[in-house]
Scaffold this motif. Structure first.
Motif, short mmCIF file in Angstrom:
data_model
loop_
_atom_site.label_atom_id
_atom_site.label_comp_id
_atom_site.label_asym_id
_atom_site.label_seq_id
_atom_site.Cartn_x
_atom_site.Cartn_y
_atom_site.Cartn_z
N GLY A 79 25.79 -48.37 5.24
CA GLY A 79 24.82 -49.28 5.82
C GLY A 79 24.98 -49.52 7.31
N LEU A 80 25.79 -48.69 7.99
CA LEU A 80 25.95 -48.87 9.43
C LEU A 80 24.67 -48.51 10.18
CD1 LEU A 80 29.53 -47.45 10.09
CD2 LEU A 80 28.85 -49.77 9.48
N VAL A 81 23.86 -47.64 9.59
CA VAL A 81 22.58 -47.25 10.15
C VAL A 81 21.68 -46.88 8.98
CG1 VAL A 81 23.31 -44.83 10.43
CG2 VAL A 81 21.42 -45.72 11.81
N CYS A 82 20.39 -47.15 9.12
CA CYS A 82 19.45 -46.80 8.05
C CYS A 82 19.09 -45.32 8.13
CB CYS A 82 18.18 -47.64 8.17
SG CYS A 82 18.47 -49.44 8.06
N GLU A 83 18.97 -44.70 6.99
CA GLU A 83 18.71 -43.26 6.95
C GLU A 83 17.44 -42.89 7.69
OE1 GLU A 83 18.76 -39.60 3.72
OE2 GLU A 83 18.34 -41.64 3.01
N GLU A 84 16.41 -43.74 7.59
CA GLU A 84 15.14 -43.43 8.26
C GLU A 84 15.25 -43.57 9.78
OE1 GLU A 84 14.68 -47.69 6.55
OE2 GLU A 84 15.61 -45.78 5.98
N ASN A 85 16.35 -44.12 10.28
CA ASN A 85 16.57 -44.27 11.71
C ASN A 85 17.52 -43.21 12.26
OD1 ASN A 85 14.92 -46.46 11.64
ND2 ASN A 85 16.51 -47.99 11.98
N VAL A 86 17.70 -42.14 11.50
CA VAL A 86 18.60 -41.05 11.89
C VAL A 86 17.82 -39.76 12.02
CG1 VAL A 86 20.54 -39.61 11.14
CG2 VAL A 86 20.65 -42.09 10.82
N VAL A 87 18.05 -39.03 13.10
CA VAL A 87 17.44 -37.71 13.30
C VAL A 87 18.53 -36.75 13.75
CG1 VAL A 87 15.86 -36.35 14.73
CG2 VAL A 87 15.12 -38.54 13.81
N THR A 88 18.53 -35.54 13.21
CA THR A 88 19.46 -34.50 13.64
C THR A 88 18.70 -33.25 14.04
OG1 THR A 88 19.77 -33.47 11.46
CG2 THR A 88 21.16 -35.37 11.98
N ASN A 89 19.31 -32.44 14.89
CA ASN A 89 18.77 -31.13 15.19
C ASN A 89 19.91 -30.14 15.37
OD1 ASN A 89 19.61 -31.28 18.01
ND2 ASN A 89 17.76 -32.47 18.43
N GLU A 90 19.60 -28.85 15.37
CA GLU A 90 20.63 -27.82 15.42
C GLU A 90 20.34 -26.84 16.54
OE1 GLU A 90 21.69 -25.97 11.70
OE2 GLU A 90 20.73 -27.57 10.56
N ALA A 91 21.40 -26.36 17.18
CA ALA A 91 21.26 -25.33 18.21
C ALA A 91 20.88 -24.00 17.57
CB ALA A 91 22.57 -25.18 18.98
N ASN A 92 20.23 -23.16 18.35
CA ASN A 92 19.94 -21.82 17.84
C ASN A 92 21.20 -20.96 17.86
OD1 ASN A 92 20.26 -20.95 20.52
ND2 ASN A 92 18.06 -20.99 20.94
N SER A 93 21.09 -19.70 17.51
CA SER A 93 22.26 -18.86 17.31
C SER A 93 23.04 -18.58 18.60
CB SER A 93 21.85 -17.53 16.67
OG SER A 93 20.96 -16.82 17.51
N THR A 94 22.42 -18.76 19.75
CA THR A 94 23.12 -18.56 21.01
C THR A 94 23.46 -19.87 21.71
OG1 THR A 94 21.07 -18.44 22.33
CG2 THR A 94 21.88 -16.39 21.34
N GLY A 95 22.90 -20.97 21.25
CA GLY A 95 23.12 -22.26 21.89
C GLY A 95 22.27 -22.48 23.13
N SER A 96 21.29 -21.61 23.36
CA SER A 96 20.47 -21.71 24.57
C SER A 96 19.58 -22.95 24.60
CB SER A 96 19.61 -20.46 24.73
OG SER A 96 18.70 -20.32 23.65
N ASP A 97 19.34 -23.54 23.43
CA ASP A 97 18.49 -24.74 23.38
C ASP A 97 19.30 -26.02 23.22
OD1 ASP A 97 19.40 -24.33 20.80
OD2 ASP A 97 17.44 -24.63 19.85
N ARG A 98 20.60 -25.91 23.40
CA ARG A 98 21.49 -27.05 23.18
C ARG A 98 21.08 -28.26 24.02
NH1 ARG A 98 25.63 -24.53 24.68
NH2 ARG A 98 26.47 -23.86 22.67
N ASP A 99 20.91 -28.06 25.31
CA ASP A 99 20.58 -29.19 26.19
C ASP A 99 19.18 -29.72 25.92
OD1 ASP A 99 23.06 -29.06 27.36
OD2 ASP A 99 22.39 -27.97 29.13
N GLN A 100 18.24 -28.84 25.57
CA GLN A 100 16.89 -29.29 25.23
C GLN A 100 16.92 -30.20 24.00
OE1 GLN A 100 15.46 -25.02 25.25
NE2 GLN A 100 13.56 -26.05 25.79
N ASN A 101 17.71 -29.83 23.02
CA ASN A 101 17.79 -30.63 21.80
C ASN A 101 18.35 -32.02 22.09
OD1 ASN A 101 16.79 -28.50 20.32
ND2 ASN A 101 18.77 -27.89 19.48
#
Length: 368
Positions: A79-101
Motif C-alpha cells: 500500500g505504499l503506492v496504488c497500482e493504478e498510479n504506477v507506470v513502467t517502461n522498458e528500453a529497447n534492445s540497444t538502450g537507444s530510447d533509454r533517455d526518452q523513456n
C-alpha cells in the motif's frame, strides 16, 4: 497544476511516439504488473505516483530488472503506492530510447521517477533541474558525482536526485568462497557483462573470496562487451562460459544480467556448477538447470526500490544511499541445500559476520 488524467494523457502520448520509433525492439508497459494493489486491495497511498524505467533486458531477465520490479510490486502490495498510479517502461534492445523513456515519465509529472541502471545517470543529471518538484532515484547511479564524472550538474544543483548503490564486492566475496569450498578445485571462472568499474566490483569480491579459501586458485575472467548491450547477449554468454569450462573452470559466476542465461545453458551442457546474480536464480531456472546452480549473489535491488518509494511517500527521498552487507543490501542464496551444504553455509555465515564487523574488508577493484 495539471490533473492526474492530464498527466496520464501526456505520458501515453509520449510513450506511443517512443514505441513507434523503436518498433518491436523494446515496447512499453503501463501499470504495475502482477501487483496486489489497486481495486479490491488493502488501502494504498493515492497521493504519490511512481514511474519506473527499466534498462536493457527488461522484465523477464530473471536478474537485475526483475529484482527492481519485485521491489515495486512489494510496495504496491504493502500500500505504499496504488497500482493504478504506477507506470513502467522498458528500453529497447540497444538502450537507444533509454533517455526518452525516462523523460516521458518526468514529463508526466510522477512524484518519483526511477531509472533501473547506471546508464540513466547522465540523462537524469541533465534533466533533473527542470523538474525541481519531482524526485529521481537511479539504481547503481552516479548522477550526483557531477562534473567530477564528466556530467553537467554537480550534486548541489540536483538535490532531487539520489543514487542508490551497492557493495557488490561483499556479496561476491561469499559466493567466491562458496565456489572453492564446493569444488575443492584450482580453477573457477567469472563472466562479466559490460567492462568497467561496476562489474569489476563483482569480479574483485569473487576473486577475494576464492583466495580466502585457497590463495593459489586461478580465476578465469571473460567480459561480454564494452557497452550495455553486453547485458542482453545470452548467446555470447554461453560461448564464453563454455570456453571457461573447457579451460578447466569447475564453477562459473556471472554478473551479466540477461546474458547470464547463457551461462546456465553452458553449465547443463558441461555438467558443472554455475552461480547466479542479483536475484535467487535457482528459483527461476528450468528443472534441468536447477541442480547446477550452486547459489546466487543476492543484490537487493528490490529493497532499494521499496525504500525509495517509502521515502517519497513519507515526504522526502533524501540523499544517496549505499547498501552493503550490514544494510542487508547483499547476501547469498541457499535454495539448493543439496549442493550448498551446511558445512559450506556455516563458513559463509562466519565470513558474512566478519564483513559486517569490519574484520574482513573486501576490495572493490580486481588485484587490490
Amino acid at each position: 497544476m495539471r490533473s492526474w488524467r492530464a498527466k496520464m494523457l501526456v505520458l501515453i502520448g509520449v510513450l506511443s511516439i517512443v514505441a513507434a520509433a523503436c518498433g518491436d525492439d523494446g515496447g512499453d508497459e503501463t501499470g504495475g504488473t502482477g501487483g496486489t494493489g489497486g481495486t479490491g486491495a488493502a488501502e494504498c497511498n493515492a497521493d504519490i505516483q511512481v514511474g519506473m524505467a527499466f534498462d536493457i533486458g527488461g522484465l523477464g531477465d530473471k536478474s537485475f530488472n526483475d529484482s527492481a520490479n519485485a521491489g515495486l510490486q512489494q510496495a504496491i502490495a504493502d500500500g505504499l503506492v496504488c497500482e493504478e498510479n504506477v507506470v513502467t517502461n522498458e528500453a529497447n534492445s540497444t538502450g537507444s530510447d533509454r533517455d526518452q523513456n525516462l523523460q516521458a515519465l518526468a514529463d508526466a509529472g510522477f512524484n518519483l521517477v526511477i531509472g533501473v541502471g547506471f546508464a540513466f545517470s547522465p540523462g537524469v543529471n541533465t534533466i533533473a533541474p527542470d523538474y525541481p518538484d519531482q524526485s529521481f532515484m537511479i539504481v547503481d547511479g552516479y548522477a550526483t558525482c557531477g562534473t567530477a564524472c564528466g556530467l553537467t550538474n554537480d550534486a548541489e544543483a540536483i538535490p532531487n536526485v539520489a543514487d542508490y548503490t551497492f557493495k557488490e564486492q561483499e556479496g561476491s566475496f561469499l559466493v567466491g568462497a562458496a565456489a572453492v569450498l564446493k569444488c575443492q578445485c584450482k580453477t573457477i571462472g567469472f563472466l562479466g557483462g559490460q567492462t568497467g568499474p561496476l562489474i569489476e566490483k563483482f569480479q574483485a569480491g569473487y576473486e577475494a573470496g576464492a583466495a580466502q579459501i585457497d590463495p593459489e586458485v586461478e580465476v578465469l575472467v571473460e567480459y561480454i562487451g564494452d557497452d550495455t548491450t553486453a547485458f542482453n547477449d545470452p548467446v555470447k554468454g554461453e560461448q564464453l562460459s563454455t570456453a571457461m569450462y573447457d579451460d578447466g573452470a569447475e564453477i562459473v559466476y556471472h554478473a551479466a544480467g540477461a546474458s547470464g542465461a547463457g551461462l546456465f545453458n553452458a553449465a547443463v551442457e558441461a555438467q558443472k556448477f554455475a552461480i547466479g546474480v542479483d536475484s535467487d536464480q535457482y528459483l527461476t531456472a528450468s528443472p534441468e538447470q536447477q541442480p547446477w546452480i550452486l547459489t546466487s549473489m543476492l543484490k537487493r535491488v528490490d529493497v532499494s526500490v521499496f525504500n525509495a518509494i517509502e521515502a517519497v511517500g513519507a515526504g522526502s527521498l533524501g540523499s544517496s544511499q549505499v547498501f552493503g552487507m550490514a544494510e542487508d543490501g547483499v547476501d547469498y542464496a541457499t535454495s539448493n541445500p543439496e549442493e550448498l551444504t551446511a558445512d559450506i553455509t556455516e563458513q559463509l555465515d562466519e565470513f558474512k559476520q566478519q564483513i559486517i564487523d569490519g574484520t574482513i574488508i573486501v576490495p572493490d577493484t580486481p588485484g587490490a
